[in-house]
Design an enzyme around this catalytic site. Structure first.
Site, PDB file in Angstrom:
ATOM      1  N   GLU A  78       0.856  -1.191   0.000  1.00 57.92           N
ATOM      2  CA  GLU A  78       0.000   0.000   0.000  1.00 57.92           C
ATOM      3  C   GLU A  78       0.891   1.240   0.000  1.00 57.92           C
ATOM      4  OE1 GLU A  78      -2.610   2.344   3.353  1.00 57.92           O
ATOM      5  OE2 GLU A  78      -2.766   0.151   3.297  1.00 57.92           O
ATOM      6  N   LYS A 111     -11.324  -1.169   7.474  1.00 62.67           N
ATOM      7  CA  LYS A 111     -10.037  -1.063   8.164  1.00 62.67           C
ATOM      8  C   LYS A 111     -10.262  -0.522   9.563  1.00 62.67           C
ATOM      9  CE  LYS A 111      -6.920   2.312   7.622  1.00 62.67           C
ATOM     10  NZ  LYS A 111      -5.801   3.137   7.115  1.00 62.67           N
TER      11      LYS A 111
END
Length: 208
Positions: A38, A127
């Site tokens: 990421e 998340k």
């Protein structure tokens, strides 16, 4: 996306890395067994890094964009080739935009209500951030009524607590400075970074 994370649930978060170091960092991580990265959008030249990373390593790893706070950020990330989007907060406009573009999105949440709302909007997963503030027990507890919602955890994740989160039901862990140690990157010690990634993968029982 979900099946990929189940098989490879370690997601290194590359935040504010130098453009010239980016390919070396990703290569070191992949050599350590990592299969997802990421790259955060507040990183200088983030779109370029994403595009190059996809071109160079897209066949070996999923490449996503993190810290996506606005539709503009989301659009830039998708145009650069990001294969998934991660956000630290639940911005309904961003979630809806990503879903319409057909790109998996994992928005940040901190409560069961936010988890449910994100999932209703079409989020691929949520998340939990900052995860260390609530601990693995929170993930286990919320999996009771909301077991259908995949949870990734980020924020305060280190080598000692990564596995407990997975064992508690998290589908993936996002790791920043605890994995991407500043000393390794500053000294360009890519071999040590690879070894660190291997430690994490072994702890999560990803190396067979």
């Amino acid at each position: 996306m979900l099946e990929h994370l189940k098989k490879s649930p370690l997601v290194p978060v590359l935040r504010k890395i130098r453009f010239d170091d980016s390919s070396f960092i990703v290569k070191a991580l992949i050599e350590g067994g990592v299969r997802t990265v990421e790259i955060t959008m507040e990183t200088e030249r983030a779109s370029e890094i994403i595009r190059i990373t996809v071109d160079e390593f897209g066949s070996q790893s999923l490449v996503g964009a993190g810290t996506v706070l606005t539709i503009e950020d989301c659009s830039k990330a998708i145009d650069a080739g990001a294969q998934f989007i991660v956000a630290p907060v639940l911005n309904e406009h961003v979630v809806t935009y990503a879903v319409k573009q057909g790109i998996p999105i994992i928005p940040g949440v901190y409560s069961p209500s936010e988890m449910m709302r994100a999932y209703e909007l079409g989020a691929t997963a949520v998340k939990l951030f900052p995860a260390a503030s609530v601990g693995p027990g929170f993930v286990k507890d919320v999996q009771g009524p909301l077991g259908h919602i995949p949870i990734m955890v980020t924020g305060g994740i280190d080598l000692a607590n990564a596995r407990p989160y997975i064992e508690s039901g998290a589908i993936a862990v996002g790791a920043g400075s605890a994995l991407l140690k500043k000393s390794y990157i500053f000294n360009k010690d890519w071999t040590e970074l690879t070894k660190e990634a291997e430690k994490w993968m072994k702890e999560l029982e990803l190396i067979r």
